[in-house]
Design an enzyme around this catalytic site. Structure first.
Site, short mmCIF file in Angstrom:
data_model
loop_
_atom_site.label_atom_id
_atom_site.label_comp_id
_atom_site.label_asym_id
_atom_site.label_seq_id
_atom_site.Cartn_x
_atom_site.Cartn_y
_atom_site.Cartn_z
N ASP A 102 0.84 -1.21 0.00
CA ASP A 102 0.00 0.00 0.00
C ASP A 102 0.87 1.24 0.00
O ASP A 102 1.99 1.21 0.49
CB ASP A 102 -0.81 0.13 1.29
CG ASP A 102 -1.68 -1.05 1.56
OD1 ASP A 102 -2.07 -1.71 0.60
OD2 ASP A 102 -1.94 -1.28 2.76
N1 URA Z 1 -0.97 -5.80 4.24
C1 URA Z 1 -1.39 -4.52 4.24
O1 URA Z 1 -2.35 -4.18 4.92
N2 URA Z 1 -0.75 -3.64 3.45
C2 URA Z 1 0.31 -3.96 2.69
O2 URA Z 1 0.86 -3.11 1.99
C3 URA Z 1 0.74 -5.29 2.70
C4 URA Z 1 0.08 -6.20 3.48
#
Ligand code: URA
Length: 237
Positions: A102
């Site tokens: 993310d």
């Molecule tokens: N889980 C999440 O919530 N975000 C990420 O970027 C990777 C795994």
């Protein structure tokens, strides 16, 4: 060489994605649309994707980046936000990110021009575990830890058993190491939310046995021979 392997080796995408592009009529060989996924590319064939001629990269490139928060994991962004590609200063080969972190998540991101490797690392059947350090709000009770270890319902999807280890705990924040092998959208954040804790910071520290180590935020390095040998051994499994 099979068409999907040819496209993946050009660093465009995974073999699976290449099959979808082929099926949708985006691929031409010698000027004609080819929808046959098993097409065998022969010496001298000109393969075009979206009107551009492509050919397999000469050498494999595998990079480890310490992604800072605020960068999106994509080759380009319609909203002109910074992407992880902006951090790859002198990498001349066309690499693409393996899986996704993310925008708000920091840490280890692998980038490669090897579509087969990317597919191996992201396909659930290989069960490659990913390790995160999550700072969550408040106390994380033993009961909540037990639920996360067992698997939580994320609305129609129950997560597989996870490994958890509390690293630091105070009244206001708990830092936990969590290891999962699935890769659903925002999975770690949603898992903690499901038991009532909000993730306030998230960093990926390992993919399988590939470790982020002391790589500084925003910096990258090529994988070592040992890391490449480890991934090749996984691919043979
Ligand atoms: N889980 C999440 O919530 N975000 C990420 O970027 C990777 C795994």
């Amino acid at each position: 060489m099979r068409l999907n392997k040819y496209i993946a080796s050009a660093g465009i995408c995974s073999r699976r994605k290449a099959d979808a592009l082929t099926e949708n009529g985006n691929v031409k060989v010698n000027g004609l649309v080819v929808r046959e996924m098993g097409y065998d590319v022969k010496e001298g064939d000109v393969v075009e994707l979206g009107g551009r001629a492509i050919k397999p990269a000469d050498k494999r490139v595998c990079i480890i980046l310490n992604k800072p928060k605020g960068y999106i994991t994509s080759a380009s962004d319609a909203q002109n936000r910074p992407t992880v590609m902006d951090l790859l200063g002198d990498v001349s080969e066309r690499v693409f990110p393996v899986g996704r972190l993310d925008c708000d998540t920091a840490g280890l991101l692998i980038l490669t021009n090897d579509g087969a490797l990317s597919q191996m690392l992201t396909h659930p059947k290989h069960k490659i575990h990913k390790t995160y350090h999550a700072k969550v709000s408040g106390l994380l009770s033993d009961e909540r830890i037990a639920r996360l270890r067992k698997g939580v319902d994320l609305g129609g999807f129950v997560t597989a058993p996870a490994k958890l280890r509390v690293l630091r705990q105070s009244e206001h924040v708990t830092t936990v190491e969590i290891r999962i092998f699935e890769g659903k959208n925002r999975q770690v954040r949603r898992m903690f939310a499901a038991v009532g804790n909000k993730v306030v910071e998230l960093e990926r520290v390992a993919v399988g046995d590939i470790l982020l180590g002391r790589l500084k935020e925003g910096h990258y390095r090529k994988m070592t021979h040992r890391e490449l040998a480890y991934l090749d051994a996984l691919s043979r499994k």
